[in-house]
Write an enzyme that holds these catalytic residues in place. Structure first.
Site, PDB file in Angstrom:
ATOM      1  N   ASP A  77       0.820  -1.213   0.000  1.00 25.60           N
ATOM      2  CA  ASP A  77       0.000   0.000   0.000  1.00 25.60           C
ATOM      3  C   ASP A  77       0.853   1.263   0.000  1.00 25.60           C
ATOM      4  O   ASP A  77       0.478   2.284  -0.585  1.00 25.60           O
ATOM      5  CB  ASP A  77      -0.927   0.000   1.223  1.00 25.60           C
ATOM      6  CG  ASP A  77      -2.114  -0.933   1.033  1.00 25.60           C
ATOM      7  OD1 ASP A  77      -2.254  -1.510  -0.063  1.00 25.60           O
ATOM      8  OD2 ASP A  77      -2.900  -1.083   1.985  1.00 25.60           O
ATOM      9  N   GLY A  78       2.023   1.213   0.661  1.00 28.19           N
ATOM     10  CA  GLY A  78       2.903   2.369   0.663  1.00 28.19           C
ATOM     11  C   GLY A  78       3.389   2.725  -0.729  1.00 28.19           C
ATOM     12  O   GLY A  78       3.505   3.904  -1.086  1.00 28.19           O
ATOM     13  N   ASP A 152      -3.796  10.499   4.128  1.00 28.74           N
ATOM     14  CA  ASP A 152      -4.027  11.457   5.204  1.00 28.74           C
ATOM     15  C   ASP A 152      -2.942  12.524   5.252  1.00 28.74           C
ATOM     16  O   ASP A 152      -1.835  12.344   4.735  1.00 28.74           O
ATOM     17  CB  ASP A 152      -4.113  10.747   6.564  1.00 28.74           C
ATOM     18  CG  ASP A 152      -2.959   9.781   6.803  1.00 28.74           C
ATOM     19  OD1 ASP A 152      -1.802  10.200   6.688  1.00 28.74           O
ATOM     20  OD2 ASP A 152      -3.218   8.597   7.114  1.00 28.74           O
ATOM     21  N   THR A 192      -8.837   3.639   6.880  1.00 31.88           N
ATOM     22  CA  THR A 192      -8.445   2.301   7.343  1.00 31.88           C
ATOM     23  C   THR A 192      -6.948   2.232   7.659  1.00 31.88           C
ATOM     24  O   THR A 192      -6.414   1.141   7.849  1.00 31.88           O
ATOM     25  CB  THR A 192      -8.785   1.242   6.283  1.00 31.88           C
ATOM     26  OG1 THR A 192      -8.188   1.614   5.025  1.00 31.88           O
ATOM     27  CG2 THR A 192     -10.285   1.106   6.102  1.00 31.88           C
ATOM     28  N   ALA A 193      -6.283   3.394   7.716  1.00 30.80           N
ATOM     29  CA  ALA A 193      -4.837   3.423   7.966  1.00 30.80           C
ATOM     30  C   ALA A 193      -4.568   3.986   9.369  1.00 30.80           C
ATOM     31  O   ALA A 193      -5.113   3.505  10.351  1.00 30.80           O
ATOM     32  CB  ALA A 193      -4.146   4.234   6.870  1.00 30.80           C
ATOM     33  N   TYR A 194      -3.738   5.021   9.454  1.00 31.78           N
ATOM     34  CA  TYR A 194      -3.334   5.578  10.751  1.00 31.78           C
ATOM     35  C   TYR A 194      -4.535   6.048  11.567  1.00 31.78           C
ATOM     36  O   TYR A 194      -4.601   5.846  12.781  1.00 31.78           O
ATOM     37  CB  TYR A 194      -2.362   6.726  10.495  1.00 31.78           C
ATOM     38  CG  TYR A 194      -1.704   7.314  11.717  1.00 31.78           C
ATOM     39  CD1 TYR A 194      -1.519   6.569  12.879  1.00 31.78           C
ATOM     40  CD2 TYR A 194      -1.247   8.633  11.705  1.00 31.78           C
ATOM     41  CE1 TYR A 194      -0.907   7.112  13.986  1.00 31.78           C
ATOM     42  CE2 TYR A 194      -0.621   9.194  12.805  1.00 31.78           C
ATOM     43  CZ  TYR A 194      -0.455   8.429  13.952  1.00 31.78           C
ATOM     44  OH  TYR A 194       0.147   8.972  15.047  1.00 31.78           O
ATOM     45  N   SER A 197      -6.115   3.257  13.515  1.00 32.64           N
ATOM     46  CA  SER A 197      -5.342   2.813  14.672  1.00 32.64           C
ATOM     47  C   SER A 197      -5.474   3.773  15.846  1.00 32.64           C
ATOM     48  O   SER A 197      -5.192   3.404  16.988  1.00 32.64           O
ATOM     49  CB  SER A 197      -3.869   2.650  14.286  1.00 32.64           C
ATOM     50  OG  SER A 197      -3.253   3.902  14.069  1.00 32.64           O
ATOM     51  N   ALA A 216      -3.876  10.656  20.608  1.00 33.25           N
ATOM     52  CA  ALA A 216      -3.667  10.700  22.063  1.00 33.25           C
ATOM     53  C   ALA A 216      -4.076  12.043  22.658  1.00 33.25           C
ATOM     54  O   ALA A 216      -3.256  12.757  23.248  1.00 33.25           O
ATOM     55  CB  ALA A 216      -2.209  10.379  22.402  1.00 33.25           C
TER      56      ALA A 216
END
Length: 297
Positions: A77-78, A152, A192-194, A197, A216
């Site tokens: 994907d990268g 993103d 669906t990436a970073y 998570s 965070a």
């Protein structure tokens, strides 16, 4: 009949996938297809296998003929994200052979190369348009002419363990001040990436939305928010070090906090080739183990 042409793009990969690349090259040679291969990738491949003499090198997106059928991305994907900078606003569609692990974007498994290319060359596929994000600033040029992202755009703290403050305005109205390690603005593709998570929602491609996901956050009542893709965001960052990191997919820059950001939908879309066997929800079930009882694994 005009000869068909395709482009090949890739980055360094593990030598274990060399046999699959050799299989691909043999197939393309049999089909008498004109191949334009990215020059840096050509140099890498020549250290692992013999590239056909008929391959033509290209050095940048400016070298690609406009009648290219599609660009074939070899990697994960990268690599697909990086391939976007090769096609840009040309309208050339992208197909991805997955030499990586996850494969949300690079959907063709390395063991199914021949079947997939047979379908693509026969026109048995659909094109899926994907929105991109664009970042800019009045203070300085950012990322030159590659200031767009398929996944993103993110802001991170730099060289400090302290949180930063990201003041966000949406269409000129104050949205929030995020006290956090950072913030992610993701497309449906990048949901669906970073962003995922960090607790962000999964957004179906083509839904016309972006998502803002804090990283965070200090206040636990600050949650991800889905916004219209027609929105324009303005970001001002405060940090003890007077610096922050801006990421645009695989690109990164360290900026001074005096640099204010504008983020909006890019003026063009990229088109991904999708075969009949490809399914967004099927991929989610497979990759995220939906519907599978993993309690005894």
């Amino acid at each position: 009949m005009q000869q068909k042409s395709i482009a090949i793009y890739g980055r360094a990969f593990n030598s274990s996938v060399v046999p699959y690349v050799e299989q691909l090259f043999s197939y393309l040679k049999e089909k008498d297809i004109t191949i334009y291969i990215y020059s840096d990738f050509y140099d890498f491949l020549n250290g692992h296998l013999t590239c056909p003499d008929s391959f033509l090198r290209y050095y940048s997106h400016n070298d690609l003929p406009k009648d290219i059928l599609f660009l074939l991305s070899l990697g994960g994907d990268g690599t697909m994200l990086s391939a976007v900078s090769q096609v840009r606003d040309s309208g050339i569609p992208i197909a991805g052979i997955n030499f990586g692990r996850l494969g949300f974007l690079a959907s063709i498994h390395k063991t199914k190369i021949i079947q997939a290319l047979d379908d693509i060359l026969a026109g048995r596929y659909t094109l899926q348009a994907r929105d991109l994000l664009e970042v800019g600033s009045d203070q300085q040029g950012i990322f030159g002419d590659t200031n767009f992202a398929l996944n993103d755009i993110t802001v991170f703290r730099h060289d400090t363990s302290s949180m930063i403050t990201i003041n966000v305005a949406l269409n000129g109205e104050i949205l929030n001040s995020y006290w956090a390690d950072g913030i992610i603005i993701a497309t449906p593709t990048g949901s669906t990436a970073y962003s995922l998570s960090c607790g962000g929602p999964i957004i179906m491609p083509g839904s016309g939305n972006f998502v803002i996901t804090p990283v965070a956050p200090h206040n636990l009542n600050v949650r991800p928010i889905v916004i219209s893709a027609d929105s324009e965001l303005e970001l001002e960052i405060e940090s003890r070090t007077d610096k922050y990191i801006l990421s645009c997919d695989s690109q990164n820059e360290t900026l001074n906090t005096t640099t204010k950001l504008r983020i909006k939908r890019a003026s063009f879309r990229v088109h991904l080739i999708r075969l009949a066997s490809d399914s967004f929800f099927g991929t989610l079930r497979e990759k995220l183990l939906w519907g599978l009882d993993v309690r005894n694994y």
